[in-house]
Design a protein around this motif. Structure first.
Motif, PDB file in Angstrom:
ATOM      1  N   ILE A 183     -63.153  28.737  39.806  1.00  0.00           N
ATOM      2  CA  ILE A 183     -63.993  29.203  40.238  1.00  0.00           C
ATOM      3  C   ILE A 183     -64.802  30.162  41.390  1.00  0.00           C
ATOM      4  O   ILE A 183     -64.589  30.906  42.081  1.00  0.00           O
ATOM      5  CB  ILE A 183     -65.065  29.276  39.112  1.00  0.00           C
ATOM      6  CG1 ILE A 183     -64.402  29.037  37.458  1.00  0.00           C
ATOM      7  CG2 ILE A 183     -66.380  29.793  39.773  1.00  0.00           C
ATOM      8  CD1 ILE A 183     -65.303  29.083  37.078  1.00  0.00           C
ATOM      9  N   MET A 184     -64.925  28.509  42.112  1.00  0.00           N
ATOM     10  CA  MET A 184     -65.437  28.232  43.144  1.00  0.00           C
ATOM     11  C   MET A 184     -64.588  28.715  44.419  1.00  0.00           C
ATOM     12  O   MET A 184     -65.283  29.485  45.461  1.00  0.00           O
ATOM     13  CB  MET A 184     -65.895  26.740  44.154  1.00  0.00           C
ATOM     14  CG  MET A 184     -67.024  26.589  42.875  1.00  0.00           C
ATOM     15  SD  MET A 184     -67.199  24.375  43.284  1.00  0.00           S
ATOM     16  CE  MET A 184     -68.135  24.310  44.514  1.00  0.00           C
ATOM     17  N   GLY A 185     -63.378  28.838  43.999  1.00  0.00           N
ATOM     18  CA  GLY A 185     -62.513  29.345  45.665  1.00  0.00           C
ATOM     19  C   GLY A 185     -62.400  30.783  45.379  1.00  0.00           C
ATOM     20  O   GLY A 185     -62.085  32.042  46.424  1.00  0.00           O
ATOM     21  N   MET A 186     -62.111  31.039  44.115  1.00  0.00           N
ATOM     22  CA  MET A 186     -61.963  32.989  44.066  1.00  0.00           C
ATOM     23  C   MET A 186     -63.273  33.597  44.873  1.00  0.00           C
ATOM     24  O   MET A 186     -63.412  34.746  44.893  1.00  0.00           O
ATOM     25  CB  MET A 186     -61.511  33.216  42.990  1.00  0.00           C
ATOM     26  CG  MET A 186     -60.333  33.599  42.239  1.00  0.00           C
ATOM     27  SD  MET A 186     -59.166  34.259  43.255  1.00  0.00           S
ATOM     28  CE  MET A 186     -58.213  32.866  43.845  1.00  0.00           C
ATOM     29  N   THR A 187     -64.511  32.530  44.394  1.00  0.00           N
ATOM     30  CA  THR A 187     -65.710  33.585  44.640  1.00  0.00           C
ATOM     31  C   THR A 187     -66.031  33.234  46.105  1.00  0.00           C
ATOM     32  O   THR A 187     -66.408  34.386  46.990  1.00  0.00           O
ATOM     33  CB  THR A 187     -67.279  32.354  44.037  1.00  0.00           C
ATOM     34  OG1 THR A 187     -66.677  32.023  42.829  1.00  0.00           O
ATOM     35  CG2 THR A 187     -68.699  33.145  44.336  1.00  0.00           C
ATOM     36  N   GLU A 188     -65.061  32.604  46.877  1.00  0.00           N
ATOM     37  CA  GLU A 188     -65.485  32.433  48.025  1.00  0.00           C
ATOM     38  C   GLU A 188     -64.522  33.962  48.984  1.00  0.00           C
ATOM     39  O   GLU A 188     -65.050  33.782  49.840  1.00  0.00           O
ATOM     40  CB  GLU A 188     -65.082  31.086  48.827  1.00  0.00           C
ATOM     41  CG  GLU A 188     -65.542  30.274  49.938  1.00  0.00           C
ATOM     42  CD  GLU A 188     -65.363  28.964  50.214  1.00  0.00           C
ATOM     43  OE1 GLU A 188     -65.184  28.060  49.286  1.00  0.00           O
ATOM     44  OE2 GLU A 188     -63.866  29.066  51.390  1.00  0.00           O
ATOM     45  N   ILE A 189     -63.063  33.800  48.005  1.00  0.00           N
ATOM     46  CA  ILE A 189     -62.638  34.374  48.930  1.00  0.00           C
ATOM     47  C   ILE A 189     -62.849  36.121  48.143  1.00  0.00           C
ATOM     48  O   ILE A 189     -63.035  36.705  49.485  1.00  0.00           O
ATOM     49  CB  ILE A 189     -61.009  34.894  47.198  1.00  0.00           C
ATOM     50  CG1 ILE A 189     -60.573  33.319  48.317  1.00  0.00           C
ATOM     51  CG2 ILE A 189     -59.961  35.873  48.104  1.00  0.00           C
ATOM     52  CD1 ILE A 189     -58.879  33.214  47.115  1.00  0.00           C
ATOM     53  N   ALA A 190     -63.469  36.542  47.340  1.00  0.00           N
ATOM     54  CA  ALA A 190     -64.790  37.367  47.364  1.00  0.00           C
ATOM     55  C   ALA A 190     -65.705  37.674  48.221  1.00  0.00           C
ATOM     56  O   ALA A 190     -64.998  39.204  48.837  1.00  0.00           O
ATOM     57  CB  ALA A 190     -65.141  37.696  45.787  1.00  0.00           C
ATOM     58  N   VAL A 191     -66.143  37.062  48.252  1.00  0.00           N
ATOM     59  CA  VAL A 191     -67.703  37.194  48.984  1.00  0.00           C
ATOM     60  C   VAL A 191     -66.880  37.451  50.470  1.00  0.00           C
ATOM     61  O   VAL A 191     -67.432  38.642  51.054  1.00  0.00           O
ATOM     62  CB  VAL A 191     -68.271  35.924  49.449  1.00  0.00           C
ATOM     63  CG1 VAL A 191     -68.895  36.121  50.713  1.00  0.00           C
ATOM     64  CG2 VAL A 191     -68.895  35.877  48.180  1.00  0.00           C
ATOM     65  N   LYS A 192     -65.618  36.903  50.697  1.00  0.00           N
ATOM     66  CA  LYS A 192     -64.958  37.108  52.213  1.00  0.00           C
ATOM     67  C   LYS A 192     -64.224  38.738  52.195  1.00  0.00           C
ATOM     68  O   LYS A 192     -64.183  38.845  53.538  1.00  0.00           O
ATOM     69  CB  LYS A 192     -64.526  36.544  52.499  1.00  0.00           C
ATOM     70  CG  LYS A 192     -64.946  34.698  53.160  1.00  0.00           C
ATOM     71  CD  LYS A 192     -63.795  33.651  53.702  1.00  0.00           C
ATOM     72  CE  LYS A 192     -64.535  32.718  54.482  1.00  0.00           C
ATOM     73  NZ  LYS A 192     -64.148  31.085  53.459  1.00  0.00           N
ATOM     74  N   ASN A 193     -64.328  39.262  50.959  1.00  0.00           N
ATOM     75  CA  ASN A 193     -63.629  40.099  51.118  1.00  0.00           C
ATOM     76  C   ASN A 193     -64.032  41.402  50.731  1.00  0.00           C
ATOM     77  O   ASN A 193     -63.890  42.380  49.974  1.00  0.00           O
ATOM     78  CB  ASN A 193     -61.928  40.530  50.409  1.00  0.00           C
ATOM     79  CG  ASN A 193     -61.200  39.013  51.721  1.00  0.00           C
ATOM     80  OD1 ASN A 193     -60.645  40.077  52.023  1.00  0.00           O
ATOM     81  ND2 ASN A 193     -61.042  37.870  51.308  1.00  0.00           N
ATOM     82  N   LEU A 194     -65.875  41.437  50.720  1.00  0.00           N
ATOM     83  CA  LEU A 194     -66.513  42.664  49.701  1.00  0.00           C
ATOM     84  C   LEU A 194     -66.009  44.101  50.335  1.00  0.00           C
ATOM     85  O   LEU A 194     -66.154  44.601  49.119  1.00  0.00           O
ATOM     86  CB  LEU A 194     -67.159  42.161  50.226  1.00  0.00           C
ATOM     87  CG  LEU A 194     -68.532  41.052  49.670  1.00  0.00           C
ATOM     88  CD1 LEU A 194     -70.036  40.933  50.287  1.00  0.00           C
ATOM     89  CD2 LEU A 194     -68.687  41.349  48.247  1.00  0.00           C
ATOM     90  N   ASN A 195     -65.177  44.529  50.790  1.00  0.00           N
ATOM     91  CA  ASN A 195     -64.994  45.613  51.457  1.00  0.00           C
ATOM     92  C   ASN A 195     -63.252  45.903  50.967  1.00  0.00           C
ATOM     93  O   ASN A 195     -63.301  46.846  50.519  1.00  0.00           O
ATOM     94  CB  ASN A 195     -64.948  45.918  52.926  1.00  0.00           C
ATOM     95  CG  ASN A 195     -66.269  45.455  53.791  1.00  0.00           C
ATOM     96  OD1 ASN A 195     -66.989  45.902  52.973  1.00  0.00           O
ATOM     97  ND2 ASN A 195     -65.777  44.884  55.228  1.00  0.00           N
ATOM     98  N   ASN A 196     -62.846  45.596  50.199  1.00  0.00           N
ATOM     99  CA  ASN A 196     -61.487  45.178  49.879  1.00  0.00           C
ATOM    100  C   ASN A 196     -61.480  45.360  48.209  1.00  0.00           C
ATOM    101  O   ASN A 196     -61.695  43.861  47.607  1.00  0.00           O
ATOM    102  CB  ASN A 196     -60.435  43.926  49.827  1.00  0.00           C
ATOM    103  CG  ASN A 196     -59.170  44.566  50.100  1.00  0.00           C
ATOM    104  OD1 ASN A 196     -59.022  44.959  49.177  1.00  0.00           O
ATOM    105  ND2 ASN A 196     -58.100  43.798  50.108  1.00  0.00           N
ATOM    106  N   THR A 197     -62.336  46.188  47.851  1.00  0.00           N
ATOM    107  CA  THR A 197     -62.407  46.100  46.041  1.00  0.00           C
ATOM    108  C   THR A 197     -61.471  45.732  45.341  1.00  0.00           C
ATOM    109  O   THR A 197     -61.197  45.022  43.801  1.00  0.00           O
ATOM    110  CB  THR A 197     -63.164  47.938  45.491  1.00  0.00           C
ATOM    111  OG1 THR A 197     -63.256  48.314  46.940  1.00  0.00           O
ATOM    112  CG2 THR A 197     -63.665  47.854  44.192  1.00  0.00           C
ATOM    113  N   ASP A 198     -60.469  46.549  45.673  1.00  0.00           N
ATOM    114  CA  ASP A 198     -59.224  45.271  44.700  1.00  0.00           C
ATOM    115  C   ASP A 198     -59.001  43.617  44.868  1.00  0.00           C
ATOM    116  O   ASP A 198     -59.236  43.471  43.709  1.00  0.00           O
ATOM    117  CB  ASP A 198     -57.702  46.383  45.294  1.00  0.00           C
ATOM    118  CG  ASP A 198     -58.073  47.776  44.643  1.00  0.00           C
ATOM    119  OD1 ASP A 198     -58.350  47.959  43.848  1.00  0.00           O
ATOM    120  OD2 ASP A 198     -57.076  48.079  45.363  1.00  0.00           O
TER     121      ASP A 198
END
Ligand code: ADP
Length: 435
Positions: free
Chosen positions: A85-100
């Motif tokens: 959960i923590m790892g994926m959240t971090e990745i999502a935050v870094k890729n906010l412009n990439n919706t997919d």
């Protein structure tokens, strides 16, 4: 003559003395034997007491060891999905412009959260089983419908892996049975879920069910779940029912499923057997007795969500995230929400409120300053005109059965467990709103 006279009494005296000595000796011997017997008895008593003490010490040691194992295993199993959960959240935050990419991360976060929840539910189930708190319900149910249901539930996983599930219902002259439908469902889903999980793509899982025999009002049902999967090693089969046992390391699993399944089967008076060939597949056979019934089975109708708009709720929650989620869930249904961050604040708001300003209180339990139980007690004992009538619903992570008891004792009307299921929350609110 005098000699003779003297000798006779002395001889008699000797006999007399000897008699006394023999008597003394035999009583001494008696006492001695009696004492030996007593000592033997005492020693035996001591021995049994020592053995009992030793057993107790061993029991405590085993319990300590089990707790240590349990803690180390659960902490590992809980950390893994949290890590995800923590790892994926971090990745999502870094890729906010990439919706997919964000969507992909959210999906993985959802999977990990569901896994974490099922792990915790399993641990709670084990706790309930071990402390003898599981009670079996006796409800009428339709076996064919239940089988269909179980297959639908594991169907999603099987489609993803191109696995064919074959249903074979054999001789079932009494489809309506009385028993614990929920636990039977859990047993079958656990076994079917594993069969799908441990069968490679394009494999087959077969579920066969039939009535093995019937005597009087009892029918013995036999369930056979066969897969063409990886199979189970002989050495592992011996410990498959132990909590946390896993042969094949799998991230999705907890190693608790089979332990719980076995306990449920035992509780229901049934049997479970496994035959397996490595690389070929496994066959799980479960037999469970049920009572035959002719009762009509009521079908739960799917009703639309009740309209709760206009309801006024005091939401008490110290955790910001939980507060935000619940508030959102309520306000989007037209409910007016007042919030408090601890029990003291909640009790003060309620006591100061005018009659009709608050319709219901949703109360967290563990909070700083004043906990939910204390707050409920102080509300109930206040002079407010609604003090005894206002519905107070506990909304808490405390999921043990004693916790629900504690809430009730503190004067609360219901006990909801976090993570809150929206449907359950709405249903509970409606129950009080329309009462
Ligand atoms: P898990 O959550 O790991 O699946 P279970 O208690 O349900 O835990 O199962 C314990 C272990 O038994 C699994 O990890 C797996 O190694 C083995 N197992 C269970 N069912 C099967 C099956 N149908 N085929 C092969 N292995 C199985």
């Amino acid at each position: 003559m005098s000699k003779k006279l003297k000798r006779t009494p002395s001889k008699q005296g000797n006999y007399f003395c000897m008699g006394i000595i023999i008597l003394l000796l035999s009583s001494l011997l008696g006492i001695f034997i009696f004492q030996i017997k007593n000592i033997k008895k005492l020693l035996k008593k001591k021995e049994t007491r020592n053995a009992a003490l030793l057993k107790e010490v061993q029991k405590v040691n085993m319990a300590n060891e089990a707790t240590r194992n349990f803690l180390s295993l659960t902490s590992h199993d809980i950390r893994t999905p949290i890590n995800g959960i923590m790892g994926m959240t971090e990745i999502a935050v870094k890729n906010l412009n990439n919706t997919d990419k964000v969507l992909g991360c959210l999906k993985k976060i959802n999977d990990s959260s569901n896994h974490l929840l099922s792990l915790i539910n399993n641990i709670l189930d084990m706790e309930k089983i071990e402390s003898g708190k599981i009670t079996l319900k006796q409800n009428p149910f339709d076996i064919e419908e239940l089988i269909h249901n179980c297959i639908t539930i594991v169907g999603g996983q099987s489609i993803q892996k191109n696995i064919t599930i074959i249903k074979k219902t054999g001789y079932l002259p009494h489809p309506r049975l009385m028993g614990d439908e929920l636990h039977l469902r859990q047993i079958l889903i656990n076994i079917l879920g594993n069969a799908v999980k441990f069968t490679p793509e394009h494999g087959t899982v077969t579920l066969k069910v039939y009535e093995e025999n019937c005597s009087g009002r009892k029918a013995l049902l036999r369930f056979e779940i066969e897969d063409t999967g990886i199979g189970i090693r002989k050495e592992f089969l011996e410990k498959i029912f132990e909590p946390f046992a896993q042969d094949v390391h799998n991230q999705e699993g907890t190693g608790l499923g089979m332990a719980i399944t076995k306990q449920f089967v035992d509780l229901m008076g049934g049997t479970i057997q496994i035959k397996s060939k490595l690389g070929k597949g496994s066959l799980f056979t479960v037999t469970i007795p049920f009572e035959i019934t002719h009762a009509v089975i009521e079908k739960a109708e799917k009703i639309s969500e009740p309209d709760l708009s206009g309801m006024k709720i005091l939401l008490v929650e110290d955790n910001d995230l939980n507060l935000e989620i619940t508030q959102e869930l309520l306000t989007e249904r037209g409910i007016f929400v007042t919030t408090a961050k601890n029990g003291k604040e909640a009790a003060d708001i309620f006591i100061r409120s005018k009659e009709g300003e608050i319709d219901l209180i949703l109360m967290d339990i563990i909070m700083p300053i004043m906990d939910g139980l204390e707050a409920a007690r102080s509300i109930r004992s206040s002079n407010h005109p609604m003090a005894s009538k206002i519905p107070i619903i506990a909304m808490t992570g405390n999921a043990f059965s004693e916790d629900a008891e504690k809430s009730k004792k503190a004067g609360m009307n219901a006990h909801l467990i976090k993570p809150i299921e929206t449907e359950k929350l709405i249903e509970t609110l409606a129950q009080f709103w329309f009462a």
